[in-house]
Motif scaffolding. Structure first.
Motif, PDB file in Angstrom:
ATOM      1  N   THR A  15     -28.897  40.726   4.638  1.00  0.00           N
ATOM      2  CA  THR A  15     -29.756  41.821   5.112  1.00  0.00           C
ATOM      3  C   THR A  15     -31.221  41.433   4.923  1.00  0.00           C
ATOM      4  N   ALA A  39     -29.383  39.979   9.412  1.00  0.00           N
ATOM      5  CA  ALA A  39     -29.479  41.345   9.939  1.00  0.00           C
ATOM      6  C   ALA A  39     -30.751  42.011   9.447  1.00  0.00           C
ATOM      7  N   ALA A  40     -31.436  42.680  10.365  1.00  0.00           N
ATOM      8  CA  ALA A  40     -32.614  43.483  10.004  1.00  0.00           C
ATOM      9  C   ALA A  40     -32.784  44.541  11.084  1.00  0.00           C
ATOM     10  N   ARG A  41     -33.866  45.302  11.005  1.00  0.00           N
ATOM     11  CA  ARG A  41     -33.977  46.428  11.942  1.00  0.00           C
ATOM     12  C   ARG A  41     -34.372  46.000  13.345  1.00  0.00           C
ATOM     13  N   VAL A  65     -29.549  46.183  11.593  1.00  0.00           N
ATOM     14  CA  VAL A  65     -29.085  47.152  10.588  1.00  0.00           C
ATOM     15  C   VAL A  65     -30.289  47.856   9.979  1.00  0.00           C
ATOM     16  N   ASP A  66     -30.093  49.136   9.698  1.00  0.00           N
ATOM     17  CA  ASP A  66     -31.017  49.846   8.824  1.00  0.00           C
ATOM     18  C   ASP A  66     -30.189  50.204   7.593  1.00  0.00           C
ATOM     19  N   VAL A  67     -30.502  49.600   6.464  1.00  0.00           N
ATOM     20  CA  VAL A  67     -29.635  49.775   5.292  1.00  0.00           C
ATOM     21  C   VAL A  67     -29.676  51.194   4.728  1.00  0.00           C
ATOM     22  N   VAL A  73     -24.816  50.501   8.622  1.00  0.00           N
ATOM     23  CA  VAL A  73     -24.297  49.520   7.659  1.00  0.00           C
ATOM     24  C   VAL A  73     -22.823  49.205   7.959  1.00  0.00           C
ATOM     25  N   LEU A  76     -22.572  46.993  10.907  1.00  0.00           N
ATOM     26  CA  LEU A  76     -22.970  45.602  10.635  1.00  0.00           C
ATOM     27  C   LEU A  76     -21.754  44.782  10.180  1.00  0.00           C
ATOM     28  N   ASN A  92     -27.658  41.070  -0.403  1.00  0.00           N
ATOM     29  CA  ASN A  92     -28.459  42.293  -0.298  1.00  0.00           C
ATOM     30  C   ASN A  92     -29.910  41.936  -0.564  1.00  0.00           C
ATOM     31  N   ALA A  94     -32.595  43.003   1.834  1.00  0.00           N
ATOM     32  CA  ALA A  94     -33.577  43.920   2.442  1.00  0.00           C
ATOM     33  C   ALA A  94     -34.299  44.683   1.337  1.00  0.00           C
ATOM     34  N   CYS A 128     -24.379  48.763   1.297  1.00  0.00           N
ATOM     35  CA  CYS A 128     -23.860  47.499   1.853  1.00  0.00           C
ATOM     36  C   CYS A 128     -22.710  46.971   1.002  1.00  0.00           C
TER      37      CYS A 128
END
Ligand SMILES: NC(=O)c1ccc[n+]([C@@H]2O[C@H](COP(=O)([O-])OP(=O)(O)OC[C@H]3O[C@@H](n4cnc5c(N)ncnc54)[C@H](O)[C@@H]3O)[C@@H](O)[C@H]2O)c1
Length: 255
Positions: A15, A39-41, A65-67, A73, A76, A92, A94, A128
């Motif tokens: 993330t 993965a990120a926004r 993804v927006d955690v 999540v 993802l 993890n 982010a 996550c």
């Protein structure tokens, strides 16, 4: 000879994999042979990372993804499983540290400053972990939480951040207990790393110099220097390592 750092055949989700430390970790895991899902926004940014990995001969699938959003999540990890058949490693990474210049604790805004930081750094990481549990516990695996020296010691003017990172270190230890022996859970605690996250603070020459003076190795880390420790914790080289916090801080917490 078996290379115990080899991650061939493993699938890793990272993330915050669009830039900075997350990007370096995604590329490092791919370099060790893992198929990686950064993965990120923002899709464009993670696409660039995935493409860089593929151009270097690795396997990667970009994901958004927006955690802080549980549905996102869940999606993802479903996407990672669809793409590569499972998930073996979750990083993890982010994280946010909004406006550390806010200063004294009484000036921190509870909603914008405190909740928003804890939402990403702590709640998001836990979400996550929860969403990946079924894949990790079934197949074994490694969960790596990117904490901070602020998860081990206090830092002035960064109360929400320090609270979230101490929480993440606590989660690391308690998840390691509950998920042993199937999943190893560890944290990395970086010191100051030259990324966008600390760019603003570094523009202040006094702050910059005082942080350097406080760092025995006399420099900030390059993001790539956090990748090796992540490869180690993801790999069989760390097969007896769980519930630990690996400081990667140029000696910061040794003082
Ligand atoms: N830079 C440092 O000095 C330093 C030191 C110790 C720990 N860390 C930690 O390392 C991690 C990465 O930091 P960095 O310096 O690379 O920062 P960065 O700002 O360059 O990258 C942060 C990443 O997190 C992503 N992100 C933020 N909020 C998100 C959300 N809600 N959902 C999904 N992704 C989100 C961003 O898109 C970006 O990809 C963070 O957890 C940070 O706390 C950084």
């Amino acid at each position: 000879m078996h290379d115990e750092f080899d991650l061939s055949g493993r699938v890793a989700v990272v993330t915050g994999g669009s830039r900075g430390i997350g990007r370096a970790i995604a590329e490092g895991l791919a370099g060790a042979g893992a198929a990686v899902v950064p993965a990120a926004r923002t899709r464009g940014d993670v696409e660039t990372v995935a493409e860089t990995i593929r151009e270097a001969g690795g396997e990667a699938r970009a994901a958004t993804v927006d955690v802080t959003d549980e549905d996102s999540v869940e999606a993802l990890f479903e996407e990672a499983v669809d793409a590569f058949g499972g998930v073996d490693v979750v990083v993890n990474n982010a994280g946010v540290n909004p406006d550390p210049a806010l200063g004294r604790p009484e000036r921190v805004d509870l909603d914008d400053g405190f909740d928003s930081t804890v939402d990403v750094n702590l709640r998001g990481a836990f979400a996550c972990a929860q969403a990946s549990a079924e894949y990790l516990v079934d197949g074994g695996g490694s969960l790596i939480n990117v904490a901070s020296v602020g998860g081990l010691v206090g830092l002035p003017r960064q109360h929400p951040y320090v609270a979230s990172k101490h929480g993440l270190v606590g989660l690391t230890k308690s998840m390691a207990l509950d998920w042993a022996p199937e999943v190893r859970v560890n944290a990395i605690a970086p010191g100051y790393v030259a990324t966008d996250l600390i760019e603003e603070a570094m523009e202040n020459e006094d702050i910059r110099q005082s942080l350097l003076d406080r760092t025995p190795l006399e420099r900030f880390a390059d993001p790539d220097e956090i990748a090796g420790p992540a490869v180690f914790l993801a790999s069989d080289a760390a097969s007896y390592v769980t519930g630990s916090v690996l400081s990667v801080d140029g000696g910061w917490t040794s003082r």
